[in-house]
Design a protein around this motif. Structure first.
Motif, PDB file in Angstrom:
ATOM      1  N   ALA A 196       4.736 -15.793   9.053  1.00  0.00           N
ATOM      2  CA  ALA A 196       5.745 -16.767   8.630  1.00  0.00           C
ATOM      3  C   ALA A 196       5.193 -18.185   8.600  1.00  0.00           C
ATOM      4  N   LEU A 197       5.583 -18.924   7.557  1.00  0.00           N
ATOM      5  CA  LEU A 197       5.244 -20.333   7.409  1.00  0.00           C
ATOM      6  C   LEU A 197       6.345 -21.197   8.013  1.00  0.00           C
ATOM      7  N   PRO A 198       6.056 -22.470   8.328  1.00  0.00           N
ATOM      8  CA  PRO A 198       7.098 -23.366   8.853  1.00  0.00           C
ATOM      9  C   PRO A 198       8.162 -23.655   7.792  1.00  0.00           C
ATOM     10  N   TRP A 199       9.394 -23.861   8.246  1.00  0.00           N
ATOM     11  CA  TRP A 199      10.500 -24.131   7.342  1.00  0.00           C
ATOM     12  C   TRP A 199      10.257 -25.365   6.474  1.00  0.00           C
ATOM     13  N   THR A 200      10.710 -25.323   5.242  1.00  0.00           N
ATOM     14  CA  THR A 200      10.774 -26.523   4.409  1.00  0.00           C
ATOM     15  C   THR A 200      12.130 -27.197   4.628  1.00  0.00           C
ATOM     16  N   LYS A 201      12.277 -28.414   4.140  1.00  0.00           N
ATOM     17  CA  LYS A 201      13.533 -29.157   4.278  1.00  0.00           C
ATOM     18  C   LYS A 201      14.693 -28.373   3.669  1.00  0.00           C
ATOM     19  N   GLU A 202      14.505 -27.888   2.445  1.00  0.00           N
ATOM     20  CA  GLU A 202      15.582 -27.175   1.753  1.00  0.00           C
ATOM     21  C   GLU A 202      15.917 -25.855   2.433  1.00  0.00           C
ATOM     22  N   LEU A 203      14.911 -25.148   2.925  1.00  0.00           N
ATOM     23  CA  LEU A 203      15.169 -23.879   3.598  1.00  0.00           C
ATOM     24  C   LEU A 203      15.989 -24.082   4.871  1.00  0.00           C
ATOM     25  N   PHE A 234       0.863  -1.172   0.000  1.00  0.00           N
ATOM     26  CA  PHE A 234       0.000   0.000   0.000  1.00  0.00           C
ATOM     27  C   PHE A 234       0.902   1.224   0.000  1.00  0.00           C
ATOM     28  N   ILE A 235       0.977   1.897  -1.143  1.00  0.00           N
ATOM     29  CA  ILE A 235       1.860   3.036  -1.302  1.00  0.00           C
ATOM     30  C   ILE A 235       1.053   4.258  -1.701  1.00  0.00           C
ATOM     31  N   MET A 236       1.118   5.286  -0.868  1.00  0.00           N
ATOM     32  CA  MET A 236       0.388   6.534  -1.105  1.00  0.00           C
ATOM     33  C   MET A 236      -1.098   6.258  -1.367  1.00  0.00           C
ATOM     34  N   GLY A 237      -1.656   5.346  -0.538  1.00  0.00           N
ATOM     35  CA  GLY A 237      -3.078   5.051  -0.613  1.00  0.00           C
ATOM     36  C   GLY A 237      -3.482   4.092  -1.717  1.00  0.00           C
ATOM     37  N   LYS A 238      -2.518   3.640  -2.512  1.00  0.00           N
ATOM     38  CA  LYS A 238      -2.835   2.730  -3.615  1.00  0.00           C
ATOM     39  C   LYS A 238      -2.416   1.298  -3.273  1.00  0.00           C
ATOM     40  N   HIS A 239      -3.308   0.362  -3.609  1.00  0.00           N
ATOM     41  CA  HIS A 239      -3.021  -1.060  -3.404  1.00  0.00           C
ATOM     42  C   HIS A 239      -2.321  -1.590  -4.648  1.00  0.00           C
ATOM     43  N   ILE A 240      -1.058  -2.004  -4.481  1.00  0.00           N
ATOM     44  CA  ILE A 240      -0.256  -2.446  -5.616  1.00  0.00           C
ATOM     45  C   ILE A 240       0.051  -3.934  -5.477  1.00  0.00           C
ATOM     46  N   ILE A 241      -0.161  -4.684  -6.561  1.00  0.00           N
ATOM     47  CA  ILE A 241       0.194  -6.098  -6.606  1.00  0.00           C
ATOM     48  C   ILE A 241       1.313  -6.262  -7.632  1.00  0.00           C
ATOM     49  N   THR A 242       2.435  -6.800  -7.197  1.00  0.00           N
ATOM     50  CA  THR A 242       3.608  -6.898  -8.063  1.00  0.00           C
ATOM     51  C   THR A 242       3.608  -8.209  -8.845  1.00  0.00           C
ATOM     52  N   LYS A 243       4.316  -8.214  -9.973  1.00  0.00           N
ATOM     53  CA  LYS A 243       4.556  -9.466 -10.699  1.00  0.00           C
ATOM     54  C   LYS A 243       5.508 -10.348  -9.901  1.00  0.00           C
ATOM     55  N   ARG A 244       6.463  -9.709  -9.260  1.00  0.00           N
ATOM     56  CA  ARG A 244       7.393 -10.436  -8.393  1.00  0.00           C
ATOM     57  C   ARG A 244       6.614 -11.167  -7.303  1.00  0.00           C
ATOM     58  N   LYS A 245       7.062 -12.387  -6.974  1.00  0.00           N
ATOM     59  CA  LYS A 245       6.399 -13.160  -5.934  1.00  0.00           C
ATOM     60  C   LYS A 245       7.300 -13.273  -4.706  1.00  0.00           C
ATOM     61  N   VAL A 246       6.669 -13.467  -3.560  1.00  0.00           N
ATOM     62  CA  VAL A 246       7.405 -13.515  -2.298  1.00  0.00           C
ATOM     63  C   VAL A 246       6.899 -14.665  -1.432  1.00  0.00           C
ATOM     64  N   ALA A 247       7.661 -14.966  -0.387  1.00  0.00           N
ATOM     65  CA  ALA A 247       7.259 -15.935   0.630  1.00  0.00           C
ATOM     66  C   ALA A 247       8.012 -15.612   1.913  1.00  0.00           C
ATOM     67  N   TRP A 248       7.420 -15.962   3.044  1.00  0.00           N
ATOM     68  CA  TRP A 248       7.975 -15.603   4.358  1.00  0.00           C
ATOM     69  C   TRP A 248       7.922 -16.829   5.264  1.00  0.00           C
ATOM     70  N   TYR A 249       9.091 -17.262   5.750  1.00  0.00           N
ATOM     71  CA  TYR A 249       9.207 -18.467   6.576  1.00  0.00           C
ATOM     72  C   TYR A 249       9.970 -18.135   7.853  1.00  0.00           C
ATOM     73  N   GLY A 250       9.767 -18.960   8.908  1.00  0.00           N
ATOM     74  CA  GLY A 250      10.484 -18.683  10.145  1.00  0.00           C
ATOM     75  C   GLY A 250      10.364 -19.766  11.192  1.00  0.00           C
TER      76      GLY A 250
END
Length: 202
Positions: A83-90, A52-68
């Protein structure tokens, strides 16, 4: 300062002042790096990033993920993630990063750039939820991309290439004094996966 195609000693600080950035180069053989790239592409719960930047909702082409280690909440660009649970590789990559850097990390923010059209503007990873001046270990898999640092006051810049299977570490006062970015490029048509291992305050 230009570090294109150069071999830099691990203990060499790429920044002239106001922080510490070490480039470890390639940690993996091509076969190992390819394995992790494929695993990350197929096992991570990728989602388009939102802001949310300057009141605008922006969806990027870039993808993300958050683990912990735990279901930490992380907020940036006025958008929160859990955060999602760790995968084996992570977990494997976290242990390797910790051994190489001598640091410990409890979370990881991942970015998937599908091609060179996708990048990241200048920013600092200085959110209040992160431990101040803590190390951030950045692993790169896939397409090699140019990476830039810019000092917030002097505007000095440092440029390098992040290779397939390489490790970069930002620590000390880097986030306080420097910005960094991944500039778009028409020269890259392959995807890149970036993992940034971090320390959340708990």
């Amino acid at each position: 300062m230009d570090l294109f195609n150069s071999t830099v000693a691990i203990n060499y600080n790429l920044l002239p002042h106001g922080g510490t950035v070490n480039y470890f180069g390639k940690l993996f053989s091509k076969k190992e790096a390819d394995h992790y790239f494929d695993a990350l592409m197929n096992t991570i719960e990728w989602k388009n990033d939102e802001a949310f930047i300057m009141g605008k909702h922006i969806i990027t082409k870039r993808k993300v993920a958050w683990y912990g280690d735990e279901s930490y909440s992380y907020t940036y660009s006025n958008k929160s993630k859990t955060a999602l649970p760790w995968t084996k590789e992570l977990l494997e990559l976290k242990r390797i990063s910790e051994k190489q850097t001598g640091q410990t990390y409890n979370s990881c923010l991942l970015n998937l750039y599908h091609n060179g059209d996708e990048g990241m503007a200048y920013h600092s990873d200085d959110e209040k939820a992160l431990a101040k001046n803590s190390a951030i270990a950045s692993l790169s898999f896939g397409a090699e991309r140019r990476f830039l640092f810019k000092h917030k006051q002097s505007k000095e810049t440092v440029t390098l290439f992040l290779e397939h299977g390489s490790l970069l570490v930002m620590k000390d006062e880097t986030q306080t004094n420097w910005l960094h970015r991944l500039p778009p490029t028409k020269k890259v048509n392959r995807p890149r996966v970036n993992l940034t291992f971090r320390t959340m305050m708990v």
